[in-house]
Design a protein around this motif. Structure first.
Motif, PDB file in Angstrom:
ATOM      1  N   THR A 118      36.798  -1.598  19.770  1.00 19.88           N
ATOM      2  CA  THR A 118      37.240  -2.070  21.084  1.00 19.88           C
ATOM      3  C   THR A 118      38.576  -1.428  21.457  1.00 19.88           C
ATOM      4  O   THR A 118      38.749  -0.947  22.586  1.00 19.88           O
ATOM      5  N   GLU A 134      39.244   1.020  24.651  1.00 20.80           N
ATOM      6  CA  GLU A 134      40.239   0.741  25.703  1.00 20.80           C
ATOM      7  C   GLU A 134      41.166   1.944  25.904  1.00 20.80           C
ATOM      8  O   GLU A 134      41.446   2.334  27.035  1.00 20.80           O
ATOM      9  N   GLU A 174      37.404  -3.006  39.765  1.00 16.74           N
ATOM     10  CA  GLU A 174      37.137  -4.011  38.734  1.00 16.74           C
ATOM     11  C   GLU A 174      37.804  -3.683  37.406  1.00 16.74           C
ATOM     12  O   GLU A 174      37.286  -4.012  36.349  1.00 16.74           O
ATOM     13  N   ARG A 175      38.973  -3.028  37.462  1.00 10.49           N
ATOM     14  CA  ARG A 175      39.777  -2.859  36.250  1.00 10.49           C
ATOM     15  C   ARG A 175      40.545  -4.169  36.051  1.00 10.49           C
ATOM     16  O   ARG A 175      41.156  -4.677  36.989  1.00 10.49           O
ATOM     17  N   THR A 176      40.521  -4.708  34.840  1.00 12.03           N
ATOM     18  CA  THR A 176      41.116  -6.031  34.612  1.00 12.03           C
ATOM     19  C   THR A 176      42.599  -5.974  34.247  1.00 12.03           C
ATOM     20  O   THR A 176      43.306  -6.965  34.383  1.00 12.03           O
ATOM     21  N   LEU A 225      44.342  -6.154  24.727  1.00 15.51           N
ATOM     22  CA  LEU A 225      43.284  -6.182  23.713  1.00 15.51           C
ATOM     23  C   LEU A 225      43.642  -5.276  22.536  1.00 15.51           C
ATOM     24  O   LEU A 225      43.445  -5.638  21.375  1.00 15.51           O
ATOM     25  N   PHE A 230      28.030  -4.526  22.205  1.00 10.94           N
ATOM     26  CA  PHE A 230      29.458  -4.219  22.323  1.00 10.94           C
ATOM     27  C   PHE A 230      29.903  -4.471  23.754  1.00 10.94           C
ATOM     28  O   PHE A 230      29.160  -4.212  24.693  1.00 10.94           O
ATOM     29  N   MET A 231      31.130  -4.969  23.901  1.00 10.03           N
ATOM     30  CA  MET A 231      31.687  -5.098  25.251  1.00 10.03           C
ATOM     31  C   MET A 231      33.202  -4.926  25.172  1.00 10.03           C
ATOM     32  O   MET A 231      33.834  -5.430  24.249  1.00 10.03           O
ATOM     33  N   ASP A 232      33.773  -4.199  26.133  1.00  8.30           N
ATOM     34  CA  ASP A 232      35.232  -4.101  26.194  1.00  8.30           C
ATOM     35  C   ASP A 232      35.708  -4.655  27.541  1.00  8.30           C
ATOM     36  O   ASP A 232      34.958  -5.332  28.241  1.00  8.30           O
ATOM     37  N   SER A 233      36.957  -4.370  27.906  1.00 12.24           N
ATOM     38  CA  SER A 233      37.517  -5.006  29.105  1.00 12.24           C
ATOM     39  C   SER A 233      36.777  -4.596  30.388  1.00 12.24           C
ATOM     40  O   SER A 233      36.822  -5.308  31.388  1.00 12.24           O
ATOM     41  N   SER A 234      36.083  -3.468  30.349  1.00 13.42           N
ATOM     42  CA  SER A 234      35.293  -3.071  31.525  1.00 13.42           C
ATOM     43  C   SER A 234      34.159  -4.062  31.765  1.00 13.42           C
ATOM     44  O   SER A 234      33.788  -4.329  32.913  1.00 13.42           O
ATOM     45  N   VAL A 239      34.386  -7.227  30.967  1.00  7.38           N
ATOM     46  CA  VAL A 239      35.066  -8.408  31.513  1.00  7.38           C
ATOM     47  C   VAL A 239      35.233  -8.240  33.028  1.00  7.38           C
ATOM     48  O   VAL A 239      34.961  -9.153  33.808  1.00  7.38           O
ATOM     49  N   GLY A 240      35.639  -7.038  33.436  1.00  4.66           N
ATOM     50  CA  GLY A 240      35.810  -6.746  34.867  1.00  4.66           C
ATOM     51  C   GLY A 240      34.506  -6.884  35.627  1.00  4.66           C
ATOM     52  O   GLY A 240      34.472  -7.405  36.748  1.00  4.66           O
ATOM     53  N   ILE A 298      33.796 -10.633  36.039  1.00  6.82           N
ATOM     54  CA  ILE A 298      34.667 -11.235  37.062  1.00  6.82           C
ATOM     55  C   ILE A 298      34.223 -10.818  38.464  1.00  6.82           C
ATOM     56  O   ILE A 298      34.212 -11.628  39.394  1.00  6.82           O
ATOM     57  N   PRO A 349      30.792 -10.898  19.138  1.00  2.92           N
ATOM     58  CA  PRO A 349      31.895 -10.093  19.684  1.00  2.92           C
ATOM     59  C   PRO A 349      32.075 -10.262  21.195  1.00  2.92           C
ATOM     60  O   PRO A 349      33.197 -10.193  21.697  1.00  2.92           O
ATOM     61  N   ARG A 398      33.889 -13.589  21.843  1.00  5.76           N
ATOM     62  CA  ARG A 398      35.296 -13.505  21.492  1.00  5.76           C
ATOM     63  C   ARG A 398      36.107 -12.912  22.660  1.00  5.76           C
ATOM     64  O   ARG A 398      37.147 -13.446  23.055  1.00  5.76           O
ATOM     65  N   LEU A 399      35.612 -11.821  23.208  1.00  8.96           N
ATOM     66  CA  LEU A 399      36.296 -11.171  24.326  1.00  8.96           C
ATOM     67  C   LEU A 399      36.287 -12.064  25.561  1.00  8.96           C
ATOM     68  O   LEU A 399      37.273 -12.154  26.304  1.00  8.96           O
ATOM     69  N   MET A 437      38.935 -14.625  25.038  1.00 14.08           N
ATOM     70  CA  MET A 437      40.276 -14.035  25.107  1.00 14.08           C
ATOM     71  C   MET A 437      40.680 -13.762  26.554  1.00 14.08           C
ATOM     72  O   MET A 437      41.855 -13.871  26.910  1.00 14.08           O
ATOM     73  N   ALA A 438      39.712 -13.378  27.366  1.00 13.69           N
ATOM     74  CA  ALA A 438      39.995 -13.071  28.772  1.00 13.69           C
ATOM     75  C   ALA A 438      40.051 -14.347  29.622  1.00 13.69           C
ATOM     76  O   ALA A 438      40.339 -14.280  30.817  1.00 13.69           O
TER      77      ALA A 438
END
Lengths: 141, 108
Positions: free
Chosen positions: A41, A45, A102-104, A110, B52-56, B58-59, B62, B83, B86-87, B90-91
């Motif tokens: 992760t 990022e 949509e960038r957070t 992280l 798998f997932m990252d902040s993208s 999450v975006g 949202i 996983p 968890r993200l 956290m977000a």
């Protein structure tokens, strides 16, 4: 000490490639599923930041350099793109220059949560380097 | 192509594989396209096959929450793997999005 370095184009499809490379590199350290997920992760990022922010349309190279010392892993992801004017501001959770896409703005947060240590060096017009360290737990080195 | 299922006012999108910046844009486009039908009031994002997932990601979640909220609808996150959960937490997404069918075993 076991070093590795790759250079790839700042393209979105290479985000998955970078994650695969770091996974393969770390396999011999027998990380836990959760440790591997954390490192993947963090790498994702950092590489995404380079892809999205460093070069724009022109494109350019992203370098991933890593070495291990015992169970300590250091990963450096760098570009030679436009750089970050205010690193402290960029690292603030939820700060984003691109809210419409949509960038957070939680990428750096992280990386900091998942790695033991994250350092960002950036020069405007010269590029950005993210250096992350993590000591892996159980398993045999 | 994403698999999606429509039942009355409910739409379920079955997400698969790795949700990163590269794939999130495409998922966003496909789901928004389906949400063009304003009769849909509940959007369920099914994460059962997400590895798998990252902040993208999450975006992307949202963004769909905003779309549904604007029409007085809701988003449900279903079958999240460990996983992803968890993200998600956290977000802070668990404060605004309902969760269904948490999995403890997934990919561990």
């Amino acid at each position: 000490m076991n070093k590795m370095e790759i250079i790839f184009e700042a393209r979105a499809e290479n985000e998955a490639f970078a994650r695969m490379v770091i996974s393969a590199y770390l396999v011999r350290l027998n990380p836990t599923v959760s440790e591997l997920s954390e490192v993947r992760t963090a790498v994702s990022e950092a590489v995404t930041n380079a892809v999205v922010h460093a070069y724009g349309e022109a494109g350019g190279a992203v370098r991933m350099r890593t070495h291990t010392d015992g169970r300590r892993v250091e990963i450096e992801i760098s570009d030679e793109g436009r750089g970050i004017e205010d690193v402290a501001q960029a690292m603030q959770p939820f700060f984003t220059t691109q809210p419409d896409s949509e960038r957070t703005g939680i990428g750096f947060a992280l990386m900091q949560s998942f790695m033991d240590d994250v350092r960002v060096d950036s020069v405007v017009g010269g590029g950005t380097r993210v250096t992350m360290r993590k000591t892996l737990g159980g398993g045999d080195a | 192509m994403l698999n999606m299922r429509r039942e009355g006012a409910k739409l379920t999108a079955y997400l698969t594989g790795e949700i990163d910046h590269c794939r999130a844009a495409d998922m966003r486009a496909q789901i928004e396209d389906a949400l063009g039908d304003k009769a849909i009031r509940t959007l369920t994002l099914d994460f059962a096959d997400v590895t798998f997932m990252d902040s993208s990601g999450v975006g992307m979640i949202i963004g769909r929450y905003k779309t549904m909220k604007a029409r007085g609808g809701e988003v449900i996150a279903a079958n999240m793997t460990q996983p992803v959960q968890r993200l998600f937490r956290m977000a802070g997404l668990h404060r605004i999005i309902q969760i269904e069918g948490e999995r403890q075993d997934a990919h561990e």
